[in-house]
Design a protein around this motif. Sequence first.
Motif, PDB file in Angstrom:
ATOM      1  N   UNK A  85       0.314  -0.737   9.680  1.00  0.00           N
ATOM      2  CA  UNK A  85      -0.785  -0.391  10.622  1.00  0.00           C
ATOM      3  C   UNK A  85      -0.870   0.840  10.839  1.00  0.00           C
ATOM      4  N   UNK A  86      -0.198   1.616  10.234  1.00  0.00           N
ATOM      5  CA  UNK A  86      -1.150   2.781   9.946  1.00  0.00           C
ATOM      6  C   UNK A  86      -1.569   3.314   8.573  1.00  0.00           C
ATOM      7  N   UNK A 127      -1.169  21.248  14.953  1.00  0.00           N
ATOM      8  CA  UNK A 127      -1.168  19.990  15.771  1.00  0.00           C
ATOM      9  C   UNK A 127      -2.756  18.573  15.692  1.00  0.00           C
ATOM     10  N   UNK A 128      -3.666  19.388  14.329  1.00  0.00           N
ATOM     11  CA  UNK A 128      -4.803  18.662  14.557  1.00  0.00           C
ATOM     12  C   UNK A 128      -4.723  17.306  13.054  1.00  0.00           C
ATOM     13  N   UNK A 129      -4.945  16.827  13.021  1.00  0.00           N
ATOM     14  CA  UNK A 129      -5.138  15.168  13.026  1.00  0.00           C
ATOM     15  C   UNK A 129      -5.735  15.134  11.067  1.00  0.00           C
ATOM     16  N   UNK A 130      -5.343  14.816   9.980  1.00  0.00           N
ATOM     17  CA  UNK A 130      -5.927  15.512   8.677  1.00  0.00           C
ATOM     18  C   UNK A 130      -6.217  13.778   8.329  1.00  0.00           C
ATOM     19  N   UNK A 131      -7.196  13.018   7.513  1.00  0.00           N
ATOM     20  CA  UNK A 131      -7.095  11.774   7.323  1.00  0.00           C
ATOM     21  C   UNK A 131      -7.001  12.509   5.724  1.00  0.00           C
ATOM     22  N   UNK A 132      -5.673  11.326   5.569  1.00  0.00           N
ATOM     23  CA  UNK A 132      -4.772  11.875   3.748  1.00  0.00           C
ATOM     24  C   UNK A 132      -5.301  10.684   2.925  1.00  0.00           C
ATOM     25  N   UNK A 133      -5.644  10.879   1.603  1.00  0.00           N
ATOM     26  CA  UNK A 133      -6.273   9.189   0.853  1.00  0.00           C
ATOM     27  C   UNK A 133      -4.529   9.343   0.315  1.00  0.00           C
ATOM     28  N   UNK A 134      -4.095   8.173  -0.292  1.00  0.00           N
ATOM     29  CA  UNK A 134      -3.079   7.937  -0.205  1.00  0.00           C
ATOM     30  C   UNK A 134      -2.590   7.374  -1.263  1.00  0.00           C
ATOM     31  N   UNK A 135      -1.711   6.579  -2.601  1.00  0.00           N
ATOM     32  CA  UNK A 135      -1.895   6.020  -3.316  1.00  0.00           C
ATOM     33  C   UNK A 135      -0.602   5.124  -2.700  1.00  0.00           C
ATOM     34  N   UNK A 136      -1.025   3.568  -2.616  1.00  0.00           N
ATOM     35  CA  UNK A 136       0.011   2.501  -2.263  1.00  0.00           C
ATOM     36  C   UNK A 136       0.952   1.696  -2.920  1.00  0.00           C
ATOM     37  N   UNK A 137       1.872   1.411  -3.134  1.00  0.00           N
ATOM     38  CA  UNK A 137       2.851   0.616  -4.048  1.00  0.00           C
ATOM     39  C   UNK A 137       3.201  -0.972  -3.414  1.00  0.00           C
ATOM     40  N   UNK A 138       4.214  -1.124  -3.212  1.00  0.00           N
ATOM     41  CA  UNK A 138       4.050  -2.869  -2.734  1.00  0.00           C
ATOM     42  C   UNK A 138       4.199  -2.455  -1.287  1.00  0.00           C
ATOM     43  N   UNK A 139       3.760  -3.315  -0.224  1.00  0.00           N
ATOM     44  CA  UNK A 139       2.709  -3.880   0.838  1.00  0.00           C
ATOM     45  C   UNK A 139       3.757  -4.775   1.423  1.00  0.00           C
ATOM     46  N   UNK A 140       4.919  -4.533   2.308  1.00  0.00           N
ATOM     47  CA  UNK A 140       5.309  -5.944   2.562  1.00  0.00           C
ATOM     48  C   UNK A 140       5.127  -6.075   4.226  1.00  0.00           C
ATOM     49  N   UNK A 141       5.914  -7.192   5.255  1.00  0.00           N
ATOM     50  CA  UNK A 141       5.331  -7.287   6.210  1.00  0.00           C
ATOM     51  C   UNK A 141       4.983  -6.338   6.827  1.00  0.00           C
ATOM     52  N   UNK A 142       5.711  -5.266   7.310  1.00  0.00           N
ATOM     53  CA  UNK A 142       5.985  -4.155   7.659  1.00  0.00           C
ATOM     54  C   UNK A 142       6.077  -3.157   7.203  1.00  0.00           C
ATOM     55  N   UNK A 143       6.359  -3.033   6.291  1.00  0.00           N
ATOM     56  CA  UNK A 143       6.518  -1.215   5.688  1.00  0.00           C
ATOM     57  C   UNK A 143       5.365  -1.315   4.325  1.00  0.00           C
ATOM     58  N   UNK A 144       5.000  -0.256   3.836  1.00  0.00           N
ATOM     59  CA  UNK A 144       3.592   0.084   2.807  1.00  0.00           C
ATOM     60  C   UNK A 144       4.453   1.591   1.496  1.00  0.00           C
TER      61      UNK A 144
END
Length: 72
Positions: free
Chosen positions: A21-22, A37-54
């Motif tokens: 969900x993140x 304390x500020x929020x940054x939107x960060x680009x990422x590269x994902x690998x395998x994505x399961x039902x609850x974790x990426x």
Amino acid sequence: MTANVSLILYDAERALTVPVPALMDGGTQVRIRKPDGTIEIRPIETGRIGPDRAEVLSGLKAGETVVWSPSA
């Protein structure tokens, strides 16, 4: 006769993961809370994505705080 079978399809003990969900923008971004304390939107590269974790391959370091709002 019966048998129990357990298959390990993927094992990465040191993988960095985030809750699914993140993920934002189709899994290409996450929100990070910076030390000030500020929020940054960060680009990422994902690998395998399961039902609850990426798995995160790049764009995030261990110890950084990912923030998101859980689904209701």
